[in-house]
Design an enzyme around this catalytic site. Structure first.
Site, PDB file in Angstrom:
ATOM      1  N   TYR A  15      -9.544   4.262   2.637  1.00  0.00           N
ATOM      2  CA  TYR A  15     -10.168   3.092   3.256  1.00  0.00           C
ATOM      3  C   TYR A  15     -11.691   3.157   3.338  1.00  0.00           C
ATOM      4  O   TYR A  15     -12.360   2.131   3.135  1.00  0.00           O
ATOM      5  CB  TYR A  15      -9.549   2.838   4.633  1.00  0.00           C
ATOM      6  CG  TYR A  15      -8.208   2.154   4.544  1.00  0.00           C
ATOM      7  CD1 TYR A  15      -8.113   0.766   4.526  1.00  0.00           C
ATOM      8  CD2 TYR A  15      -7.030   2.882   4.458  1.00  0.00           C
ATOM      9  CE1 TYR A  15      -6.891   0.125   4.427  1.00  0.00           C
ATOM     10  CE2 TYR A  15      -5.798   2.255   4.350  1.00  0.00           C
ATOM     11  CZ  TYR A  15      -5.732   0.878   4.338  1.00  0.00           C
ATOM     12  OH  TYR A  15      -4.516   0.246   4.226  1.00  0.00           O
ATOM     13  N   GLY A  53      14.176 -13.363 -11.729  1.00  0.00           N
ATOM     14  CA  GLY A  53      14.130 -13.332 -10.271  1.00  0.00           C
ATOM     15  C   GLY A  53      15.480 -13.096  -9.626  1.00  0.00           C
ATOM     16  O   GLY A  53      15.580 -12.929  -8.409  1.00  0.00           O
ATOM     17  N   LEU A  54      16.528 -13.039 -10.426  1.00  0.00           N
ATOM     18  CA  LEU A  54      17.869 -12.754  -9.887  1.00  0.00           C
ATOM     19  C   LEU A  54      18.014 -11.326  -9.378  1.00  0.00           C
ATOM     20  O   LEU A  54      18.956 -11.011  -8.642  1.00  0.00           O
ATOM     21  CB  LEU A  54      18.949 -13.032 -10.936  1.00  0.00           C
ATOM     22  CG  LEU A  54      18.955 -12.209 -12.234  1.00  0.00           C
ATOM     23  CD1 LEU A  54      19.662 -10.880 -12.075  1.00  0.00           C
ATOM     24  CD2 LEU A  54      19.607 -12.991 -13.359  1.00  0.00           C
ATOM     25  N   THR A  55      17.100 -10.410  -9.754  1.00  0.00           N
ATOM     26  CA  THR A  55      17.336  -8.989  -9.473  1.00  0.00           C
ATOM     27  C   THR A  55      17.505  -8.668  -7.992  1.00  0.00           C
ATOM     28  O   THR A  55      18.475  -7.994  -7.629  1.00  0.00           O
ATOM     29  CB  THR A  55      16.235  -8.119 -10.106  1.00  0.00           C
ATOM     30  OG1 THR A  55      14.950  -8.585  -9.704  1.00  0.00           O
ATOM     31  CG2 THR A  55      16.332  -8.162 -11.614  1.00  0.00           C
ATOM     32  N   GLY A  80      15.266 -17.212 -13.626  1.00  0.00           N
ATOM     33  CA  GLY A  80      15.015 -16.172 -14.617  1.00  0.00           C
ATOM     34  C   GLY A  80      15.365 -14.788 -14.111  1.00  0.00           C
ATOM     35  O   GLY A  80      16.406 -14.569 -13.490  1.00  0.00           O
ATOM     36  N   SER A 138      12.086  -4.957  -8.589  1.00  0.00           N
ATOM     37  CA  SER A 138      13.118  -5.043  -7.556  1.00  0.00           C
ATOM     38  C   SER A 138      14.286  -4.136  -7.897  1.00  0.00           C
ATOM     39  O   SER A 138      14.652  -3.973  -9.066  1.00  0.00           O
ATOM     40  CB  SER A 138      13.633  -6.481  -7.433  1.00  0.00           C
ATOM     41  OG  SER A 138      12.671  -7.330  -6.885  1.00  0.00           O
ATOM     42  N   HIS A 180       0.821  -1.210   0.000  1.00  0.00           N
ATOM     43  CA  HIS A 180       0.000   0.000   0.000  1.00  0.00           C
ATOM     44  C   HIS A 180       0.856   1.262   0.000  1.00  0.00           C
ATOM     45  O   HIS A 180       0.523   2.242  -0.675  1.00  0.00           O
ATOM     46  CB  HIS A 180      -0.924   0.000   1.215  1.00  0.00           C
ATOM     47  CG  HIS A 180      -2.125  -0.871   1.039  1.00  0.00           C
ATOM     48  ND1 HIS A 180      -3.101  -0.976   2.005  1.00  0.00           N
ATOM     49  CD2 HIS A 180      -2.523  -1.673   0.010  1.00  0.00           C
ATOM     50  CE1 HIS A 180      -4.043  -1.806   1.574  1.00  0.00           C
ATOM     51  NE2 HIS A 180      -3.711  -2.244   0.373  1.00  0.00           N
ATOM     52  N   ASN A 228       5.777  -3.074 -10.116  1.00  0.00           N
ATOM     53  CA  ASN A 228       6.826  -3.207  -9.107  1.00  0.00           C
ATOM     54  C   ASN A 228       8.057  -3.822  -9.758  1.00  0.00           C
ATOM     55  O   ASN A 228       7.948  -4.827 -10.457  1.00  0.00           O
ATOM     56  CB  ASN A 228       6.380  -4.119  -7.960  1.00  0.00           C
ATOM     57  CG  ASN A 228       5.079  -3.694  -7.320  1.00  0.00           C
ATOM     58  OD1 ASN A 228       4.151  -4.483  -7.228  1.00  0.00           O
ATOM     59  ND2 ASN A 228       5.001  -2.461  -6.867  1.00  0.00           N
ATOM     60  N   GLU A 263       1.167   1.219   8.038  1.00  0.00           N
ATOM     61  CA  GLU A 263       1.593   2.066   6.918  1.00  0.00           C
ATOM     62  C   GLU A 263       2.134   3.403   7.416  1.00  0.00           C
ATOM     63  O   GLU A 263       3.103   3.935   6.855  1.00  0.00           O
ATOM     64  CB  GLU A 263       0.419   2.265   5.965  1.00  0.00           C
ATOM     65  CG  GLU A 263       0.085   1.000   5.177  1.00  0.00           C
ATOM     66  CD  GLU A 263      -1.349   0.957   4.681  1.00  0.00           C
ATOM     67  OE1 GLU A 263      -1.971   2.040   4.566  1.00  0.00           O
ATOM     68  OE2 GLU A 263      -1.856  -0.149   4.420  1.00  0.00           O
ATOM     69  N   TYR A 310      11.780  -3.311  -3.391  1.00  0.00           N
ATOM     70  CA  TYR A 310      11.393  -2.938  -4.751  1.00  0.00           C
ATOM     71  C   TYR A 310      10.887  -1.503  -4.802  1.00  0.00           C
ATOM     72  O   TYR A 310      10.578  -0.881  -3.772  1.00  0.00           O
ATOM     73  CB  TYR A 310      10.309  -3.887  -5.282  1.00  0.00           C
ATOM     74  CG  TYR A 310       9.044  -3.924  -4.455  1.00  0.00           C
ATOM     75  CD1 TYR A 310       8.015  -3.011  -4.658  1.00  0.00           C
ATOM     76  CD2 TYR A 310       8.856  -4.895  -3.463  1.00  0.00           C
ATOM     77  CE1 TYR A 310       6.854  -3.049  -3.902  1.00  0.00           C
ATOM     78  CE2 TYR A 310       7.705  -4.944  -2.703  1.00  0.00           C
ATOM     79  CZ  TYR A 310       6.700  -4.021  -2.927  1.00  0.00           C
ATOM     80  OH  TYR A 310       5.555  -4.060  -2.168  1.00  0.00           O
TER      81      TYR A 310
END
Length: 397
Positions: A97, A273-275, A271, A210, A87, A208, A139, A192
């Site tokens: 909200y 996802g290494l970031t 893939g 990373s 959020h 988003n 938050e 991220y």
């Protein structure tokens, strides 16, 4: 996390569980239809996840899980943290909200009809605001923590693409510096950024990505795979140039290294996802000389393998860091293992049950390894993962 729901409220909420199991997605669809009558509220959401139904399915599952655990809401603590971080990234604030409350209760009444009595709606209103207040409070703490740091900001901030770096045939890195010339808040390795794109054909699109560099106060780097279609990745690869302005909110996320590393670390990625793993490795190479690290990555072949030279350089700088790559299409000349990463290989070549595992990759990759690592004896508290997109109940379990 404790709630003071009355026994009557708990009974009413639990009485709706069978109905939520049957009609949950219809209720959430109706809720979003009501919310999106206001364009300003609609702009807060990731419309790609709306169109493909993943957000609707995930939220329906989350509400069902909440109803089933209404007498033990403490089991939702990790979900509260994940949602709160998300959020803040999407710039959702307390004033939003009440809109959700009105839309949710209206949708429950619309779909369930006479079953949704005034008592049932009152009970669900109480349950909603209990969770909403937890989220708002968390938050606020996250935002305060960001703003107390040099370079911190809250809303959308303009960044300049200062450099493009081709990393593989489908992956490119983008160096980002603030347009205002000020510092950036150092991220925690693994976190991220949330971007808002207003290019033609995708007004208000949010994504988003990373951060793929180590923490610093000067810049961020994101590393993006070119996906099929005309979305954000296509814009970045095909249209964004050095000098292009893009907007993002500050770094968030609950997937990051601890401040004190007490166990061996296994970084496991598939893939692109290494970031976040590269970010973690940069931080470890800089700040944790005694940490023991195993990095295991899987990709198709040499052409799809991003940042290989950079990772090898990081490993060479750190005496306790090892890296192994698996190619599903390996040639004789490749310095990589052949095939897929397996639990048996991890058990034989890493500290396994003694290690903290950090995972990032496609949904099937994560579903397999989260389940199989825990099933093979790695404590669940030592299995950490990042997943972009709505978290379904199976993944969250």
């Amino acid at each position: 996390m404790s709630a003071s729901f009355s026994p009557h409220t708990i009974t009413l909420i639990k009485s709706t569980v069978p109905l939520l199991a049957e009609h949950g997605t219809t209720i959430i669809e109706a809720m979003y239809h009501r919310l999106f009558e206001d364009p300003q509220i609609e702009a807060l959401f990731n419309q790609a996840n709306q169109k493909n139904g993943t957000q609707i399915h995930a939220l329906a599952g989350a509400i069902l899980a909440y109803a089933r655990n209404i007498d033990n809401p403490g089991v939702l603590a990790s979900a509260i943290e994940r949602i709160s971080q998300k959020h803040v990234g999407y710039a959702i604030h307390p004033e939003h909200y009440p809109h959700v409350a009105t839309a949710l209760l209206g949708a429950i009444k619309q779909v369930l009809g006479d079953v949704a009595t005034s008592e049932v709606l009152e009970a669900w209103g109480e349950a909603y605001w209990f969770i909403a207040n937890l989220l708002k409070d968390r938050e606020a703490v996250i935002r305060e923590g960001i703003m107390t740091k040099n370079g911190g900001w809250i809303h959308w901030r303009r960044f300049v693409i200062s450099k493009r770096i081709p990393e593989s045939e489908t992956i490119t890195s983008f160096m980002l510096h603030p347009e205002d010339g000020g510092p950036v808040v150092p991220h925690q390795a693994g976190q991220y950024l949330t971007f808002r794109f207003d290019a033609a054909g995708m007004p208000g699109m949010k994504r988003n990505y990373s951060i793929s560099c180590g923490p610093n106060s000067d810049h961020y780097r994101i590393t993006v795979k070119r996906e099929h279609g005309t979305g954000a990745s296509a814009f970045l690869h095909d249209q964004a140039k050095v000098g292009t302005i893009i907007e993002c909110t500050p770094p968030v996320g609950d997937f990051f290294l601890p401040s004190v590393i007490e166990r061996p670390i296994v970084l496991l990625s598939g893939g692109v996802g290494l970031t976040p793993m590269v970010s973690m490795m940069e931080q470890i190479a800089e700040a944790y000389p005694d940490a023991q690290v195993w990095y295991v990555h899987g990709t198709q072949n040499r052409e799809t393998h991003a940042m290989d030279a950079h990772i090898r350089a990081l490993v060479s700088r750190h005496k306790h860091m090892k890296a192994t790559t698996f190619y599903t299409q390996r040639s004789e000349a490749d310095d990589a293992e052949a095939g897929f990463i397996t639990i048996d290989w991890l058990r034989a070549n890493t500290p396994f049950q003694k290690a903290d595992f950090y995972l990032c990759g496609p949904r099937p990759f994560l579903r397999t390894f989260v389940r199989d690592l825990i099933g093979a004896g790695v404590p669940a508290a030592q299995v950490h993962y990042e997943f972009f997109g709505p978290m379904d109940e199976e993944m969250a379990a």
